[in-house]
Scaffold this motif. Structure first.
Motif, PDB file in Angstrom:
ATOM      1  N   LEU A   1      19.039  36.855 -28.432  1.00 59.91           N
ATOM      2  CA  LEU A   1      18.056  37.935 -28.555  1.00 59.91           C
ATOM      3  C   LEU A   1      16.847  37.646 -27.678  1.00 59.91           C
ATOM      4  O   LEU A   1      16.343  38.520 -26.979  1.00 59.91           O
ATOM      5  N   ILE A   2      16.383  36.397 -27.733  1.00 59.61           N
ATOM      6  CA  ILE A   2      15.196  36.052 -26.955  1.00 59.61           C
ATOM      7  C   ILE A   2      15.505  36.073 -25.461  1.00 59.61           C
ATOM      8  O   ILE A   2      14.686  36.475 -24.647  1.00 59.61           O
ATOM      9  N   ALA A   3      16.732  35.679 -25.109  1.00 60.46           N
ATOM     10  CA  ALA A   3      17.133  35.701 -23.703  1.00 60.46           C
ATOM     11  C   ALA A   3      17.360  37.130 -23.204  1.00 60.46           C
ATOM     12  O   ALA A   3      17.449  37.370 -22.005  1.00 60.46           O
ATOM     13  N   GLY A   4      17.470  38.083 -24.134  1.00 59.19           N
ATOM     14  CA  GLY A   4      17.666  39.474 -23.728  1.00 59.19           C
ATOM     15  C   GLY A   4      19.100  39.815 -23.380  1.00 59.19           C
ATOM     16  O   GLY A   4      19.364  40.861 -22.799  1.00 59.19           O
TER      17      GLY A   4
ATOM     18  N   PHE B   1       8.925  36.000 -36.697  1.00 58.35           N
ATOM     19  CA  PHE B   1       8.021  34.879 -36.362  1.00 58.35           C
ATOM     20  C   PHE B   1       7.372  35.154 -35.017  1.00 58.35           C
ATOM     21  O   PHE B   1       7.814  36.016 -34.264  1.00 58.35           O
ATOM     22  N   ASP B   2       6.292  34.430 -34.774  1.00 60.36           N
ATOM     23  CA  ASP B   2       5.589  34.512 -33.494  1.00 60.36           C
ATOM     24  C   ASP B   2       5.654  33.151 -32.812  1.00 60.36           C
ATOM     25  O   ASP B   2       5.637  32.131 -33.483  1.00 60.36           O
ATOM     26  N   VAL B   3       5.706  33.180 -31.498  1.00 62.10           N
ATOM     27  CA  VAL B   3       5.649  31.925 -30.760  1.00 62.10           C
ATOM     28  C   VAL B   3       4.518  32.029 -29.752  1.00 62.10           C
ATOM     29  O   VAL B   3       4.414  33.030 -29.034  1.00 62.10           O
ATOM     30  N   ARG B   4       3.655  31.017 -29.760  1.00 61.83           N
ATOM     31  CA  ARG B   4       2.549  31.025 -28.797  1.00 61.83           C
ATOM     32  C   ARG B   4       2.883  30.160 -27.586  1.00 61.83           C
ATOM     33  O   ARG B   4       3.725  29.265 -27.689  1.00 61.83           O
TER      34      ARG B   4
ATOM     35  N   ILE C   1       6.363  35.300 -27.674  1.00 61.83           N
ATOM     36  CA  ILE C   1       7.549  35.850 -28.324  1.00 61.83           C
ATOM     37  C   ILE C   1       7.124  36.372 -29.685  1.00 61.83           C
ATOM     38  O   ILE C   1       6.489  35.648 -30.456  1.00 61.83           O
ATOM     39  N   ALA C   2       7.412  37.635 -29.945  1.00 59.72           N
ATOM     40  CA  ALA C   2       7.113  38.194 -31.262  1.00 59.72           C
ATOM     41  C   ALA C   2       8.394  38.807 -31.806  1.00 59.72           C
ATOM     42  O   ALA C   2       8.911  39.770 -31.262  1.00 59.72           O
ATOM     43  N   VAL C   3       8.912  38.204 -32.854  1.00 60.28           N
ATOM     44  CA  VAL C   3      10.136  38.709 -33.476  1.00 60.28           C
ATOM     45  C   VAL C   3       9.746  39.341 -34.800  1.00 60.28           C
ATOM     46  O   VAL C   3       9.066  38.716 -35.617  1.00 60.28           O
ATOM     47  N   ARG C   4      10.126  40.595 -35.010  1.00 54.42           N
ATOM     48  CA  ARG C   4       9.747  41.319 -36.215  1.00 54.42           C
ATOM     49  C   ARG C   4      10.971  41.869 -36.927  1.00 54.42           C
ATOM     50  O   ARG C   4      11.619  42.767 -36.394  1.00 54.42           O
ATOM     51  N   ASP C   5      11.266  41.310 -38.076  1.00 52.80           N
ATOM     52  CA  ASP C   5      12.325  41.843 -38.924  1.00 52.80           C
ATOM     53  C   ASP C   5      13.638  42.040 -38.150  1.00 52.80           C
ATOM     54  O   ASP C   5      14.338  43.016 -38.345  1.00 52.80           O
ATOM     55  N   ALA C   6      13.925  41.107 -37.246  1.00 47.38           N
ATOM     56  CA  ALA C   6      15.089  41.293 -36.382  1.00 47.38           C
ATOM     57  C   ALA C   6      16.393  41.079 -37.151  1.00 47.38           C
ATOM     58  O   ALA C   6      16.515  40.154 -37.948  1.00 47.38           O
ATOM     59  N   GLY C   7      17.323  41.964 -36.902  1.00 42.52           N
ATOM     60  CA  GLY C   7      18.637  41.840 -37.519  1.00 42.52           C
ATOM     61  C   GLY C   7      19.730  42.159 -36.515  1.00 42.52           C
ATOM     62  O   GLY C   7      19.586  43.046 -35.684  1.00 42.52           O
TER      63      GLY C   7
ATOM     64  N   ILE D   1       9.184  30.382 -20.425  1.00 36.93           N
ATOM     65  CA  ILE D   1       9.934  30.095 -21.644  1.00 36.93           C
ATOM     66  C   ILE D   1      11.289  29.494 -21.281  1.00 36.93           C
ATOM     67  O   ILE D   1      11.979  30.004 -20.404  1.00 36.93           O
ATOM     68  N   ILE D   2      11.657  28.412 -21.951  1.00 40.94           N
ATOM     69  CA  ILE D   2      12.969  27.807 -21.702  1.00 40.94           C
ATOM     70  C   ILE D   2      13.760  27.800 -22.996  1.00 40.94           C
ATOM     71  O   ILE D   2      13.262  27.377 -24.041  1.00 40.94           O
ATOM     72  N   LEU D   3      14.978  28.283 -22.918  1.00 42.24           N
ATOM     73  CA  LEU D   3      15.868  28.247 -24.070  1.00 42.24           C
ATOM     74  C   LEU D   3      16.944  27.215 -23.801  1.00 42.24           C
ATOM     75  O   LEU D   3      17.579  27.233 -22.757  1.00 42.24           O
TER      76      LEU D   3
END
Lengths: 283, 246
Positions: B74-77, B50-53, B8-14, B170-172
């Motif tokens: 957002l991560i779930a799309g 942030f980044d998630v490995r 997961i790579a989140v960049r300046d998300a708003g 990935i589990i949310l």
């Protein structure tokens, strides 16, 4: 790295989610194709609800067009003297009413597709187009399943049948394209502007008489026939009738249908892509 | 740590929301576009990066309405950022609004097939895991009951059983652990432990310190839509408590 995504059209924005990777107008259809199983699942569910859950399921799906055909046949052959359409008129009517039923049902349901399935849209990461495509296909399958009724009446009334019956295939493809375009345009708009749903219903009522269902474009006197020619349904209905009424197809109408259906699909999809993120917040 | 690529790579998300008026006018959409901030708007999530490995277990803390659920969506799309990018390179099993995907009029059996299918599970996998799912949810007698006739506890159990069976990396998890009785909760914990042990990436939103400490090694602290701290879970919780205390 501050990419101001708001400054570029949403269509080009990069949002990668799960296996559905979409960037612009090429990637969207690709993402949709990758999730075709979800579409099949939903269409299957729709048809199951339609046909399996009630014994009269099949009858219901053909009853409305048949009743309408009966009424129009009565009015225009028994009350008035028929001057429009072609003989046998009942076959002419059914060949127009069945595709009209598809159009009418699919546009009505597609317009509400995102709104009605809000819970599913909010919780499942499938390309959002799925919800519109599903309606178009479900109604399309119902149309195909209603065709035997048309053939039955053609047989009963001794209509001539020739190879042009095959033109039903491009007719189906054109109709699917057109309805998908209109659905993609309306579905996000209905979420944002609720009263649009009512406007759509009124427009469809009027659209019935603005489309050559109970008459042919050739029956419309000048100069109005030019207006009716610009209805994308004109070409589609002519293709549906071609097998029973030789010479009914005006290729100019068909050409216009093709151009307008493809144009509608492009516009609809662009609007859908543009409004998607707002819709997801409002839904 | 930097050897593996982030999942997961989140960049300046708003994400921008509207206060008050629910719908903008057609004119706004068609003429002004979606640029700029107008009065009555606020950023529910603002400049988050942030980044998630793979394999990380992350806990998200913050008070109500500070952007936690928006981040998970957002991560779930199921929500798209208005600014910045969110790149998720692996499949996601979202345990958020989990009962949302269930249809009232269909039977439990049909619902399991539908939800699992919509989340991308193949027909063969569904058939194979069906018994597992039913056993986990403890609902063998209700398979042919319409979903709407179930109690709310049962609904959550089925939903959890289905979504937690998705073989996604990935589990949310968003607050779902708060529902259900004690025994079922224990099962959920065990299941999440199992998934984390199997190397899944976990994203947990919770108000329970215990849950967060138990599952998560890294914490994200959201305040006013901004990511104010990103570090070891214990440190993040300490910072959150200090903030809450004053």
């Amino acid at each position: 790295m501050s990419v101001d995504e708001a400054a570029v059209p949403a269509v080009l924005a990069a949002r990668t989610g799960g296996s559905a990777r979409r960037r612009g107008m090429v990637a969207r259809p690709v993402a949709l194709w990758q999730r075709r199983r979800a579409i099949r699942l939903l269409v299957g569910r729709d048809l199951k609800v339609r046909y399996a859950s009630s014994a009269l399921g099949y009858l219901w799906s053909v009853l409305e067009p048949l009743l309408l055909a009966g009424i129009y046949w009565f009015i225009f052959t028994q009350v008035f003297t028929r001057t429009v359409g072609a003989e046998p008129y009942i076959v002419f009517l059914i060949a127009g009413l069945l595709p009209w039923t598809w159009f009418n049902g699919a546009v009505t349901d597609a317009a509400r597709a995102l709104h009605v399935e809000a819970k599913l849209v909010r919780s499942t990461n499938v390309p959002r187009e799925v919800w519109v495509v599903r309606v178009v296909l479900s109604k399309g399958v119902e149309f195909l399943l209603s065709l035997p009724v048309l053939f039955l009446f053609a047989f009963l009334y001794d209509a001539s049948v020739d190879w042009q019956l095959l033109l039903l295939v491009p007719a189906v493809l054109l109709m699917a394209t057109l309805v998908l375009g209109i659905g993609l345009l309306l579905a996000p708009l209905v979420v944002l502007v609720r009263d649009l749903e009512r406007i759509v219903r009124i427009a469809l009522r009027l659209g019935f008489y603005a489309s050559p269902v109970i008459f042919a474009v050739q029956d419309v006197p000048e100069p109005w026939d030019a207006v009716f020619s610009f209805n994308p349904l004109a070409g589609i209905f002519e293709l549906c009738r071609a097998g029973f009424f030789p010479g009914v197809v005006d290729w100019g109408h068909v050409g216009l249908s093709v151009a307008m259906s493809l144009g509608m699909l492009l516009v609809g999809w662009a609007v859908f892509a543009r409004l998607e993120r707002t819709v997801l917040k409002e839904i | 740590m930097a050897v593996t690529e982030p999942v997961i790579a989140v960049r300046d998300a708003g994400v921008r929301f509207h206060r008050g008026k629910r719908h903008r006018s057609m004119r706004d959409f068609l003429i002004r576009g979606e640029r700029g901030t107008r009065p009555g708007e606020f950023w529910a999530l603002d400049g988050v990066s942030f980044d998630v490995r793979p394999g990380e277990a992350i806990g998200v803390v913050g008070r109500n309405g500070e952007g936690k659920s928006t981040l998970l969506k957002l991560i779930a799309g199921v929500m798209l950022p208005d600014r910045g990018t969110v790149d998720v390179t692996a499949g996601v099993a979202p345990l958020i609004e989990i009962t949302g995907g269930f249809v009232n009029d269909l039977t439990v059996r049909d619902n399991i097939a539908l939800t699992a299918g919509l989340h991308g599970m193949s027909k063969a996998d569904i058939a194979e895991r069906f018994d597992d799912i039913v056993a986990f949810a403890e609902i063998p007698d209700f398979l042919d009951t319409p979903y709407k006739h179930l109690s709310s506890g049962m609904k959550v159990r089925i939903a959890f059983a289905v979504v937690s069976r998705l073989e996604e990396p990935i589990i949310l998890v968003d607050e779902v652990l708060a529902v259900g009785d004690k025994a079922f909760k224990r099962k959920c914990y065990a299941r999440i432990d199992e998934l984390v042990a199997a190397g899944r990436t976990l994203f947990l939103v919770s108000h329970s310190d215990g849950d967060l400490r138990r599952f998560c090694s890294r914490g994200l602290y959201l305040r006013g839509g901004r990511l104010v701290e990103d570090g070891p879970m214990a440190d993040v919780l300490a910072r959150y408590e200090t903030d809450a205390g004053t």
